[in-house]
Design a protein around this motif. Structure first.
Motif, PDB file in Angstrom:
ATOM      1  N   PRO A   1      13.142   8.918 -17.374  1.00 48.18           N
ATOM      2  CA  PRO A   1      13.443   8.269 -18.655  1.00 48.18           C
ATOM      3  C   PRO A   1      12.777   6.906 -18.817  1.00 48.18           C
ATOM      4  O   PRO A   1      12.459   6.228 -17.828  1.00 48.18           O
ATOM      5  CB  PRO A   1      14.965   8.111 -18.621  1.00 48.18           C
ATOM      6  N   VAL A   2      12.587   6.490 -20.055  1.00 46.07           N
ATOM      7  CA  VAL A   2      12.056   5.165 -20.369  1.00 46.07           C
ATOM      8  C   VAL A   2      12.999   4.120 -19.768  1.00 46.07           C
ATOM      9  O   VAL A   2      14.217   4.237 -19.864  1.00 46.07           O
ATOM     10  CB  VAL A   2      11.940   4.969 -21.895  1.00 46.07           C
ATOM     11  N   GLY A   3      12.422   3.113 -19.128  1.00 42.19           N
ATOM     12  CA  GLY A   3      13.220   2.049 -18.520  1.00 42.19           C
ATOM     13  C   GLY A   3      13.592   2.302 -17.072  1.00 42.19           C
ATOM     14  O   GLY A   3      14.112   1.425 -16.398  1.00 42.19           O
ATOM     15  N   ALA A   4      13.332   3.518 -16.584  1.00 42.03           N
ATOM     16  CA  ALA A   4      13.626   3.859 -15.190  1.00 42.03           C
ATOM     17  C   ALA A   4      12.318   4.208 -14.479  1.00 42.03           C
ATOM     18  O   ALA A   4      11.359   4.644 -15.105  1.00 42.03           O
ATOM     19  CB  ALA A   4      14.598   5.026 -15.116  1.00 42.03           C
ATOM     20  N   PHE A   5      12.297   3.993 -13.171  1.00 39.25           N
ATOM     21  CA  PHE A   5      11.092   4.277 -12.386  1.00 39.25           C
ATOM     22  C   PHE A   5      11.471   4.889 -11.051  1.00 39.25           C
ATOM     23  O   PHE A   5      12.381   4.420 -10.384  1.00 39.25           O
ATOM     24  CB  PHE A   5      10.296   2.985 -12.130  1.00 39.25           C
ATOM     25  N   TRP A   6      10.753   5.941 -10.646  1.00 40.85           N
ATOM     26  CA  TRP A   6      10.878   6.476  -9.290  1.00 40.85           C
ATOM     27  C   TRP A   6       9.892   5.764  -8.380  1.00 40.85           C
ATOM     28  O   TRP A   6      10.027   5.801  -7.170  1.00 40.85           O
ATOM     29  CB  TRP A   6      10.581   7.974  -9.280  1.00 40.85           C
ATOM     30  N   ASN A   7       8.895   5.132  -8.973  1.00 45.83           N
ATOM     31  CA  ASN A   7       7.832   4.477  -8.219  1.00 45.83           C
ATOM     32  C   ASN A   7       7.493   3.168  -8.929  1.00 45.83           C
ATOM     33  O   ASN A   7       7.007   3.185 -10.053  1.00 45.83           O
ATOM     34  CB  ASN A   7       6.612   5.397  -8.144  1.00 45.83           C
ATOM     35  N   LYS A   8       7.767   2.038  -8.290  1.00 41.24           N
ATOM     36  CA  LYS A   8       7.520   0.733  -8.891  1.00 41.24           C
ATOM     37  C   LYS A   8       6.289   0.092  -8.256  1.00 41.24           C
ATOM     38  O   LYS A   8       6.046   0.241  -7.062  1.00 41.24           O
ATOM     39  CB  LYS A   8       8.720  -0.191  -8.674  1.00 41.24           C
ATOM     40  N   THR A   9       5.525  -0.656  -9.053  1.00 44.35           N
ATOM     41  CA  THR A   9       4.375  -1.389  -8.545  1.00 44.35           C
ATOM     42  C   THR A   9       4.679  -2.878  -8.652  1.00 44.35           C
ATOM     43  O   THR A   9       4.842  -3.405  -9.749  1.00 44.35           O
ATOM     44  CB  THR A   9       3.100  -1.039  -9.334  1.00 44.35           C
ATOM     45  N   LEU A  10       4.776  -3.541  -7.505  1.00 43.71           N
ATOM     46  CA  LEU A  10       5.114  -4.960  -7.455  1.00 43.71           C
ATOM     47  C   LEU A  10       3.877  -5.790  -7.143  1.00 43.71           C
ATOM     48  O   LEU A  10       3.033  -5.374  -6.349  1.00 43.71           O
ATOM     49  CB  LEU A  10       6.169  -5.212  -6.367  1.00 43.71           C
ATOM     50  N   ARG A  11       3.786  -6.969  -7.751  1.00 45.34           N
ATOM     51  CA  ARG A  11       2.702  -7.894  -7.418  1.00 45.34           C
ATOM     52  C   ARG A  11       3.231  -8.883  -6.384  1.00 45.34           C
ATOM     53  O   ARG A  11       4.236  -9.551  -6.620  1.00 45.34           O
ATOM     54  CB  ARG A  11       2.219  -8.655  -8.649  1.00 45.34           C
ATOM     55  N   ILE A  12       2.556  -8.976  -5.252  1.00 43.57           N
ATOM     56  CA  ILE A  12       2.948  -9.904  -4.200  1.00 43.57           C
ATOM     57  C   ILE A  12       1.944 -11.057  -4.193  1.00 43.57           C
ATOM     58  O   ILE A  12       0.784 -10.894  -3.836  1.00 43.57           O
ATOM     59  CB  ILE A  12       2.970  -9.215  -2.811  1.00 43.57           C
ATOM     60  N   GLY A  13       2.388 -12.217  -4.598  1.00 39.69           N
ATOM     61  CA  GLY A  13       1.522 -13.393  -4.650  1.00 39.69           C
ATOM     62  C   GLY A  13       1.211 -13.790  -6.085  1.00 39.69           C
ATOM     63  O   GLY A  13       1.799 -13.273  -7.027  1.00 39.69           O
ATOM     64  N   PRO A  14       0.269 -14.736  -6.257  1.00 40.88           N
ATOM     65  CA  PRO A  14      -0.591 -15.281  -5.203  1.00 40.88           C
ATOM     66  C   PRO A  14       0.164 -16.246  -4.282  1.00 40.88           C
ATOM     67  O   PRO A  14       0.953 -17.056  -4.732  1.00 40.88           O
ATOM     68  CB  PRO A  14      -1.683 -16.015  -5.988  1.00 40.88           C
ATOM     69  N   ASN A  15      -0.098 -16.099  -2.974  1.00 40.26           N
ATOM     70  CA  ASN A  15       0.475 -16.973  -1.956  1.00 40.26           C
ATOM     71  C   ASN A  15      -0.652 -17.674  -1.215  1.00 40.26           C
ATOM     72  O   ASN A  15      -1.648 -17.039  -0.853  1.00 40.26           O
ATOM     73  CB  ASN A  15       1.309 -16.152  -0.954  1.00 40.26           C
ATOM     74  N   PRO A  16      -0.519 -18.997  -0.979  1.00 42.48           N
ATOM     75  CA  PRO A  16      -1.574 -19.726  -0.276  1.00 42.48           C
ATOM     76  C   PRO A  16      -1.833 -19.142   1.108  1.00 42.48           C
ATOM     77  O   PRO A  16      -0.891 -18.780   1.823  1.00 42.48           O
ATOM     78  CB  PRO A  16      -1.019 -21.151  -0.165  1.00 42.48           C
ATOM     79  N   VAL A  17      -3.108 -19.040   1.475  1.00 45.83           N
ATOM     80  CA  VAL A  17      -3.470 -18.576   2.806  1.00 45.83           C
ATOM     81  C   VAL A  17      -3.025 -19.593   3.843  1.00 45.83           C
ATOM     82  O   VAL A  17      -2.523 -19.252   4.910  1.00 45.83           O
ATOM     83  CB  VAL A  17      -4.991 -18.329   2.902  1.00 45.83           C
ATOM     84  N   ALA A  18      -3.182 -20.871   3.523  1.00 45.94           N
ATOM     85  CA  ALA A  18      -2.740 -21.953   4.407  1.00 45.94           C
ATOM     86  C   ALA A  18      -1.862 -22.907   3.605  1.00 45.94           C
ATOM     87  O   ALA A  18      -1.928 -22.948   2.371  1.00 45.94           O
ATOM     88  CB  ALA A  18      -3.951 -22.690   4.975  1.00 45.94           C
ATOM     89  N   GLU A  19      -1.039 -23.670   4.290  1.00 50.04           N
ATOM     90  CA  GLU A  19      -0.152 -24.614   3.614  1.00 50.04           C
ATOM     91  C   GLU A  19      -0.971 -25.584   2.764  1.00 50.04           C
ATOM     92  O   GLU A  19      -1.950 -26.170   3.216  1.00 50.04           O
ATOM     93  CB  GLU A  19       0.666 -25.388   4.655  1.00 50.04           C
ATOM     94  N   GLY A  20      -0.553 -25.725   1.514  1.00 43.75           N
ATOM     95  CA  GLY A  20      -1.260 -26.606   0.597  1.00 43.75           C
ATOM     96  C   GLY A  20      -2.498 -25.988  -0.021  1.00 43.75           C
ATOM     97  O   GLY A  20      -3.194 -26.623  -0.803  1.00 43.75           O
ATOM     98  N   GLY A  21      -2.771 -24.722   0.320  1.00 43.99           N
ATOM     99  CA  GLY A  21      -3.952 -24.058  -0.209  1.00 43.99           C
ATOM    100  C   GLY A  21      -3.834 -23.733  -1.689  1.00 43.99           C
ATOM    101  O   GLY A  21      -2.740 -23.603  -2.227  1.00 43.99           O
ATOM    102  N   ASN A  22      -4.952 -23.629  -2.354  1.00 46.17           N
ATOM    103  CA  ASN A  22      -5.013 -23.299  -3.777  1.00 46.17           C
ATOM    104  C   ASN A  22      -6.035 -22.195  -3.995  1.00 46.17           C
ATOM    105  O   ASN A  22      -6.795 -21.834  -3.102  1.00 46.17           O
ATOM    106  CB  ASN A  22      -5.402 -24.539  -4.595  1.00 46.17           C
TER     107      ASN A  22
END
Length: 201
Positions: free
Chosen positions: A30-51
């Motif tokens: 049904p609309v609004g429900a998912f058996w398979n979700k796609t999540l975005r992880i990040g962006p996370n700095p590779v090193a502390e203070g990284g951009n």
């Protein structure tokens, strides 16, 4: 016993949502429900203070993990949630009373109550297709060739994807340290995720 499941090569996933859409289409989710979700992880700095561009960013597809010790099965009062011969966790809708104990017990939030039918639903690993020797829809329709299906009692490099390819011959080489799973809350999640050159979060 067979232990079917999915391995995802996270480095190949582009977050196109093709697996989520294909799953909804073939299973009538049904609309609004998912058996398979796609999540975005990040962006996370590779090193502390990284951009940017020194950041990790990847997409994580999350569905039922068809766990080896599924909490959803142990809390089900009617045995509607059960493990079948191929090792997958299924829901017998004729026994489900919609209590949602299984949804509360699942550490990954991948079950939901179908409001119209008043039963709990989730990824079945396309049991109707794998019983005929076909791939789950999310695997066969993965444009990035990121999702692979097979038996965890064997080598994951032998898992199959679209076009008759195997993970080992098609994907970039990886080490055991590159293979991850979702956090284990005692349920022993079966799905595996290959992530190279980035920090697993």
């Amino acid at each position: 016993m067979t232990r079917y499941g999915i391995v995802t090569d996270v480095n190949r996933c582009v977050g196109c949502l093709g697996c989520s859409v294909a799953c909804k289409a073939v299973n009538g989710v049904p609309v609004g429900a998912f058996w398979n979700k796609t999540l975005r992880i990040g962006p996370n700095p590779v090193a502390e203070g990284g951009n940017w561009p020194d950041v990790d960013l990847y997409f994580l597809t999350v569905s039922c993990q068809h766990c080896d010790n599924p909490a959803c099965v142990s809390v089900c009062p009617t045995e509607a949630s059960h493990v079948v011969a191929d090792g997958t966790v299924q829901v017998d809708k004729s026994k489900c009373i919609g209590c949602q104990f299984c949804a509360m017990a699942c550490p990954y939030g991948v079950r939901y109550l179908n409001e119209e039918e008043r039963v709990v639903e989730k990824c079945t690993l396309c049991e109707q297709q794998i019983a005929q020797g076909e791939l789950p829809q999310c695997v066969s329709q993965c444009g990035g060739m990121a999702r692979w299906f097979g038996d965890f009692d064997g080598d994951i490099r032998a898992f199959k994807g679209a076009g008759g390819h195997t993970l080992g011959e098609f994907c970039e080489e990886f080490s055991d340290a590159d293979v991850h799973s979702l956090p284990d809350a005692g349920n022993k999640p079966r799905g595996r995720f290959i992530l190279r050159r980035m920090t697993w979060r």
